[in-house]
Write a protein that holds these residues in place. Structure first.
Motif, PDB file in Angstrom:
ATOM      1  N   ALA A 190       0.895  -1.160   0.000  1.00 51.01           N
ATOM      2  CA  ALA A 190       0.000   0.000   0.000  1.00 51.01           C
ATOM      3  C   ALA A 190       0.921   1.194   0.000  1.00 51.01           C
ATOM      4  N   HIS A 207       1.744   3.966   1.134  1.00 52.59           N
ATOM      5  CA  HIS A 207       2.413   4.722   2.183  1.00 52.59           C
ATOM      6  C   HIS A 207       3.528   3.867   2.750  1.00 52.59           C
ATOM      7  N   ILE A 208       4.753   4.358   2.634  1.00 48.90           N
ATOM      8  CA  ILE A 208       5.893   3.607   3.135  1.00 48.90           C
ATOM      9  C   ILE A 208       5.890   3.682   4.667  1.00 48.90           C
ATOM     10  N   ALA A 209       6.143   2.552   5.319  1.00 47.94           N
ATOM     11  CA  ALA A 209       6.163   2.540   6.780  1.00 47.94           C
ATOM     12  C   ALA A 209       7.586   2.798   7.275  1.00 47.94           C
ATOM     13  N   ASN A 210       7.709   2.946   8.591  1.00 48.97           N
ATOM     14  CA  ASN A 210       9.034   3.080   9.184  1.00 48.97           C
ATOM     15  C   ASN A 210       9.831   1.816   8.934  1.00 48.97           C
ATOM     16  N   VAL A 269      -2.750  15.808   3.134  1.00 51.48           N
ATOM     17  CA  VAL A 269      -3.409  14.518   3.316  1.00 51.48           C
ATOM     18  C   VAL A 269      -2.441  13.525   3.952  1.00 51.48           C
ATOM     19  N   ILE A 282       0.327  14.090   5.705  1.00 49.63           N
ATOM     20  CA  ILE A 282       0.710  14.447   7.073  1.00 49.63           C
ATOM     21  C   ILE A 282      -0.395  14.046   8.041  1.00 49.63           C
ATOM     22  N   ILE A 283      -1.644  14.381   7.679  1.00 47.55           N
ATOM     23  CA  ILE A 283      -2.753  14.065   8.585  1.00 47.55           C
ATOM     24  C   ILE A 283      -2.947  12.555   8.694  1.00 47.55           C
ATOM     25  N   CYS A 308      -0.730  10.346   8.447  1.00 49.56           N
ATOM     26  CA  CYS A 308       0.373   9.824   9.247  1.00 49.56           C
ATOM     27  C   CYS A 308       0.144  10.107  10.728  1.00 49.56           C
ATOM     28  N   LEU A 309      -0.291  11.342  11.057  1.00 47.81           N
ATOM     29  CA  LEU A 309      -0.408  11.720  12.464  1.00 47.81           C
ATOM     30  C   LEU A 309      -1.694  11.195  13.097  1.00 47.81           C
ATOM     31  N   LEU A 310      -2.795  11.215  12.357  1.00 49.76           N
ATOM     32  CA  LEU A 310      -4.083  10.877  12.975  1.00 49.76           C
ATOM     33  C   LEU A 310      -4.541   9.468  12.660  1.00 49.76           C
ATOM     34  N   PHE A 311      -4.016   8.869  11.593  1.00 51.59           N
ATOM     35  CA  PHE A 311      -4.520   7.556  11.217  1.00 51.59           C
ATOM     36  C   PHE A 311      -3.423   6.501  11.157  1.00 51.59           C
ATOM     37  N   ALA A 312      -2.203   6.895  11.583  1.00 54.97           N
ATOM     38  CA  ALA A 312      -1.091   5.952  11.662  1.00 54.97           C
ATOM     39  C   ALA A 312      -0.834   5.253  10.338  1.00 54.97           C
ATOM     40  N   ASP A 313      -1.158   5.950   9.232  1.00 62.12           N
ATOM     41  CA  ASP A 313      -0.953   5.363   7.911  1.00 62.12           C
ATOM     42  C   ASP A 313       0.325   5.944   7.316  1.00 62.12           C
ATOM     43  N   LEU A 343       6.217   7.905  10.320  1.00 61.34           N
ATOM     44  CA  LEU A 343       6.607   9.302  10.520  1.00 61.34           C
ATOM     45  C   LEU A 343       7.952   9.600   9.873  1.00 61.34           C
TER      46      LEU A 343
END
Lengths: 253, 259
Positions: free
Chosen positions: B5, B7-10, B95, B97-98, B100-105, B108
């Motif tokens: 998906a 969005h690249i994760a940590n 989109v 940033i939000i 990432c911060l609010l939906f952990a998608d 960071l």
């Protein structure tokens, strides 16, 4: 529109973490995540320490473990990638339960799993303890450009407008004899997506003009105007500092 | 391979490369903020918010391309056409940033990577293609629809290759690069087609009813419209007979000025 003033991940309760100023929480989350990501992947003890820190913050914030784990499934696609790695990786291999696994792939899988999970848990704790409005105020106080906070404000407001408009259109279709089985619904949605956009925009434009006529100048007024105190910054620094200490301890050992 | 998906994760890409791309994304956003501030007037501010909300909603639609392989819409081209490249890139970044911060998608520390791929590269590729195609194609209504579709497909594939490039620079595991590049491109051509259809229908509807809202038309087609109106050579193709009264705001002054 009446309902949606908190986002779905927010847990409305009182706790020390909830009361912390949003800018402190954002900075703490970012620093913690950075420490996690730069930790070498072989240091298993360090990751256990980070997990304990996350668990402690969750306990203070009164977030139940099951709630966290359920929401953490968002990273499943990456976990799937991690599962594939031991089979697809190169280099030295070990045999386990009759399967030939790549050592590098195993470490890679662990790396993605551990760092990804800790990052998701940290973000989830931030989301669970911070309302939308607080988050934007926090970003604003961290000198995030006003263009971005303004777009974010409208985006989060218009999400509700958009959802409500989509619901109205769906009810309108149903009341005209539409049969919403899965594929048919997709087709109707695809055909109506442009109309949905326009209807939502015209409603959103009216909302915006109403805001402007009531004195909106691009920044929402902060009712209490309380910025983070030194004590709050100190409290927020505890978790990243402990994480940093763990990282230093294992690296220097 | 899992095409991820988007969005690249940590932890997928290593620290130094993540930091470098965070700096790159920050620099690009600084430019966008400086240029976008001039664009963001009373009409564009709510539109930018809505475009961001729309992208946010649309990114929730995950396409299951193959078992285990999913990706989602990006919306960069839609944003570039409706609100312009600068504000568009800011919309997509907001989109991300939000989310990432609010939906952990998305991680960071991977925010810079994600913003570079989806907001900067995706929007830039989309807008450049839109600008080129709108100059080349005949001035008909289908041109904008076709442009929106083609630009979306290309922009999504280019953005997906951004991940491949980042993985090549700083991937934390040894995976065959050609496998990743191939599966990312293949999956995202399909996603791009889905995105192209949504972008094209949305843009076509908006252009038909409120052409004053379409940034690409205002910037890239405005001179032609005044010329056509002044000469009144082609009444049949002169834009959009059924345009609502709301369009009266923007186009008319230019027509008057030309006449």
């Amino acid at each position: 529109m009446g309902a949606g003033h908190a986002h779905p991940l927010y847990l409305d309760q009182a706790s020390l973490v909830h009361r912390l100023a949003p800018e402190v929480k954002i900075v703490a989350t970012v620093l913690f995540t950075v420490v996690v990501v730069v930790t070498p992947r072989e240091e298993f003890a360090a990751f256990a320490g980070y997990a304990a820190l996350v668990a402690a913050v969750a306990a203070v914030a009164r977030v139940r473990p099951l709630w966290l784990l359920k929401r953490a499934t968002i990273e499943l696609p990456f976990v799937l990638l991690a599962v594939v790695l031991p089979f697809a990786g190169h280099g030295e291999r070990v045999t386990w339960l009759g399967m030939s696994l790549s050592v590098d792939g195993l470490y890679g899988a662990w790396n993605i799993f551990a760092k990804g999970t800790l990052g998701v848990l940290a973000s989830l704790l931030l989301a669970a303890s911070t309302t939308t409005r607080d988050l934007i105020r926090g970003l604003d106080r961290l000198r995030c450009p006003q263009v971005i906070t303004q777009i974010a404000t409208f985006m989060l407001r218009y999400l509700d407008v958009l959802t409500a408009e989509a619901r109205r259109m769906r009810i309108a279709r149903l009341s005209r004899g539409h049969d919403p089985r899965f594929l048919w619904q997709v087709k109707a949605f695809a055909v109506g997506v442009g109309a949905l956009f326009l209807r939502a925009f015209e409603r959103g434009e009216r909302v915006y003009l109403a805001m402007v006529s009531r004195g909106y100048t691009g920044r929402l007024p902060a009712p209490d105007g309380s910025t983070a105190t030194a004590g709050q910054w100190a409290a927020g620094a505890v978790v990243p500092l402990l994480a940093g200490a763990i990282a230093m301890a294992v690296v220097l050992r | 391979m899992d095409a991820v998906a988007m969005h690249i994760a940590n932890g997928i890409v290593n620290g130094p490369v993540s930091a470098a791309f965070a700096a790159l994304a920050a620099a690009a956003l600084t430019v966008c903020v400086a240029r976008g501030r001039a664009d963001l007037d009373d009409r564009l501010a709510p539109l930018a918010g809505l475009v961001a909300a729309f992208i946010f909603a649309v990114q929730m639609l995950n396409f299951q391309v193959l078992p285990g392989v999913s990706g989602h819409l990006l919306g960069g081209t839609l944003a570039a056409i409706l609100v312009g490249p600068w504000v568009g890139a800011l919309c997509v970044s907001t989109v991300l940033i939000i989310q990432c911060l609010l939906f952990a998608d998305g991680g960071l520390t991977a925010l810079g990577l994600n913003i570079t791929n989806m907001a900067v590269v995706g929007t830039a590729a989309g807008y450049l293609l839109v600008a080129a195609l709108l100059r080349l194609l005949p001035r008909k209504r289908y041109a904008l629809t076709l442009t929106a579709f083609v630009a979306s497909v290309v922009s999504v594939v280019v953005a997906s290759q951004g991940f491949v490039f980042e993985y090549w620079l700083g991937g934390t595991t040894e995976l065959s690069l050609s496998t990743i590049a191939g599966s990312m491109a293949g999956a995202h051509v399909l996603i791009g087609v889905g995105e192209g259809l949504i972008t094209a229908t949305t843009v076509a509807t908006v252009a038909a009813v409120r052409p004053d809202l379409v940034y690409a038309l205002r910037r890239l087609r405005a001179p032609a419209r005044t010329a056509a109106a002044a000469a009144s050579a082609q009444p049949a193709t002169s834009e959009l007979p059924a345009a609502t009264s709301a369009t009266a705001g923007a186009p008319e002054p230019t027509v008057d000025g030309a006449a």
